[in-house]
Design a protein around this motif. Sequence first.
Motif, PDB file in Angstrom:
ATOM      1  N   LEU A 287      14.826 -12.463 -33.228  1.00 19.66           N
ATOM      2  CA  LEU A 287      14.757 -13.801 -32.651  1.00 19.66           C
ATOM      3  C   LEU A 287      13.720 -13.915 -31.534  1.00 19.66           C
ATOM      4  O   LEU A 287      12.927 -14.863 -31.533  1.00 19.66           O
ATOM      5  CB  LEU A 287      16.141 -14.234 -32.157  1.00 19.66           C
ATOM      6  CG  LEU A 287      16.266 -15.660 -31.657  1.00 19.66           C
ATOM      7  CD1 LEU A 287      15.997 -16.635 -32.775  1.00 19.66           C
ATOM      8  CD2 LEU A 287      17.639 -15.888 -31.089  1.00 19.66           C
TER       9      LEU A 287
ATOM     10  N   SER B 117       8.679 -22.844 -43.851  1.00 17.20           N
ATOM     11  CA  SER B 117       8.972 -21.666 -43.030  1.00 17.20           C
ATOM     12  C   SER B 117       7.685 -20.957 -42.626  1.00 17.20           C
ATOM     13  O   SER B 117       7.532 -20.516 -41.480  1.00 17.20           O
ATOM     14  CB  SER B 117       9.878 -20.696 -43.795  1.00 17.20           C
ATOM     15  OG  SER B 117      11.125 -21.286 -44.055  1.00 17.20           O
TER      16      SER B 117
ATOM     17  N   THR C 100      13.733 -18.646 -37.337  1.00 13.25           N
ATOM     18  CA  THR C 100      15.002 -18.018 -37.710  1.00 13.25           C
ATOM     19  C   THR C 100      15.887 -18.999 -38.465  1.00 13.25           C
ATOM     20  O   THR C 100      16.442 -18.667 -39.518  1.00 13.25           O
ATOM     21  CB  THR C 100      15.739 -17.497 -36.464  1.00 13.25           C
ATOM     22  OG1 THR C 100      14.897 -16.561 -35.789  1.00 13.25           O
ATOM     23  CG2 THR C 100      17.047 -16.837 -36.831  1.00 13.25           C
ATOM     24  N   VAL C 101      15.997 -20.212 -37.972  1.00 10.73           N
ATOM     25  CA  VAL C 101      16.811 -21.234 -38.639  1.00 10.73           C
ATOM     26  C   VAL C 101      16.193 -21.601 -39.984  1.00 10.73           C
ATOM     27  O   VAL C 101      16.892 -21.719 -40.997  1.00 10.73           O
ATOM     28  CB  VAL C 101      16.978 -22.471 -37.740  1.00 10.73           C
ATOM     29  CG1 VAL C 101      17.626 -23.618 -38.497  1.00 10.73           C
ATOM     30  CG2 VAL C 101      17.788 -22.125 -36.502  1.00 10.73           C
TER      31      VAL C 101
ATOM     32  N   LEU D 209      14.257 -19.797 -41.940  1.00 11.72           N
ATOM     33  CA  LEU D 209      14.431 -18.712 -42.901  1.00 11.72           C
ATOM     34  C   LEU D 209      15.879 -18.586 -43.355  1.00 11.72           C
ATOM     35  O   LEU D 209      16.141 -18.257 -44.512  1.00 11.72           O
ATOM     36  CB  LEU D 209      13.937 -17.397 -42.307  1.00 11.72           C
ATOM     37  CG  LEU D 209      12.428 -17.275 -42.138  1.00 11.72           C
ATOM     38  CD1 LEU D 209      12.079 -15.975 -41.411  1.00 11.72           C
ATOM     39  CD2 LEU D 209      11.715 -17.357 -43.461  1.00 11.72           C
ATOM     40  N   THR D 210      16.821 -18.861 -42.466  1.00 14.67           N
ATOM     41  CA  THR D 210      18.235 -18.821 -42.833  1.00 14.67           C
ATOM     42  C   THR D 210      18.544 -19.881 -43.884  1.00 14.67           C
ATOM     43  O   THR D 210      19.168 -19.594 -44.910  1.00 14.67           O
ATOM     44  CB  THR D 210      19.115 -19.039 -41.596  1.00 14.67           C
ATOM     45  OG1 THR D 210      18.846 -18.008 -40.648  1.00 14.67           O
ATOM     46  CG2 THR D 210      20.590 -19.019 -41.951  1.00 14.67           C
ATOM     47  N   VAL D 211      18.088 -21.096 -43.644  1.00 16.12           N
ATOM     48  CA  VAL D 211      18.324 -22.184 -44.597  1.00 16.12           C
ATOM     49  C   VAL D 211      17.614 -21.902 -45.919  1.00 16.12           C
ATOM     50  O   VAL D 211      18.178 -22.105 -47.004  1.00 16.12           O
ATOM     51  CB  VAL D 211      17.873 -23.533 -44.000  1.00 16.12           C
ATOM     52  CG1 VAL D 211      17.896 -24.635 -45.040  1.00 16.12           C
ATOM     53  CG2 VAL D 211      18.747 -23.898 -42.814  1.00 16.12           C
ATOM     54  N   THR D 212      16.390 -21.415 -45.852  1.00 12.92           N
ATOM     55  CA  THR D 212      15.633 -21.099 -47.061  1.00 12.92           C
ATOM     56  C   THR D 212      16.336 -20.025 -47.884  1.00 12.92           C
ATOM     57  O   THR D 212      16.466 -20.144 -49.102  1.00 12.92           O
ATOM     58  CB  THR D 212      14.209 -20.647 -46.699  1.00 12.92           C
ATOM     59  OG1 THR D 212      13.575 -21.699 -45.954  1.00 12.92           O
ATOM     60  CG2 THR D 212      13.396 -20.333 -47.932  1.00 12.92           C
ATOM     61  N   GLY D 213      16.799 -18.990 -47.226  1.00  9.53           N
ATOM     62  CA  GLY D 213      17.529 -17.922 -47.921  1.00  9.53           C
ATOM     63  C   GLY D 213      18.795 -18.424 -48.576  1.00  9.53           C
ATOM     64  O   GLY D 213      19.126 -18.037 -49.702  1.00  9.53           O
ATOM     65  N   GLN D 214      19.519 -19.297 -47.885  1.00  5.31           N
ATOM     66  CA  GLN D 214      20.747 -19.859 -48.456  1.00  5.31           C
ATOM     67  C   GLN D 214      20.441 -20.707 -49.683  1.00  5.31           C
ATOM     68  O   GLN D 214      21.162 -20.654 -50.686  1.00  5.31           O
ATOM     69  CB  GLN D 214      21.478 -20.691 -47.411  1.00  5.31           C
ATOM     70  CG  GLN D 214      22.105 -19.859 -46.322  1.00  5.31           C
ATOM     71  CD  GLN D 214      22.707 -20.712 -45.218  1.00  5.31           C
ATOM     72  OE1 GLN D 214      22.376 -21.890 -45.064  1.00  5.31           O
ATOM     73  NE2 GLN D 214      23.592 -20.117 -44.436  1.00  5.31           N
TER      74      GLN D 214
END
Length: 60
Positions: free
Chosen positions: A3, A54, A11-12, A14-19
């Motif tokens: 972070l 991202s 970070t946010v 990439l988290t949403v993209t991964g989900q």
Amino acid sequence: MLLPQIGAAVTVALTVTGQQLASALIDTRGLFRLPQRTFTAARGVGLLLLVAGSLLIQLF
């Protein structure tokens, strides 16, 4: 742990993209006894835009 190096926005993002990528895979394969959904061009474009967003956040 990353972070401080990459920032909160990336970070946010990439988290949403991964989900979203994981959910598309689960839907396409019908994992966890869920009904299979076809992978449409619109879903593909949406996922590509998430990845591009991202990358843009990281670069600028």
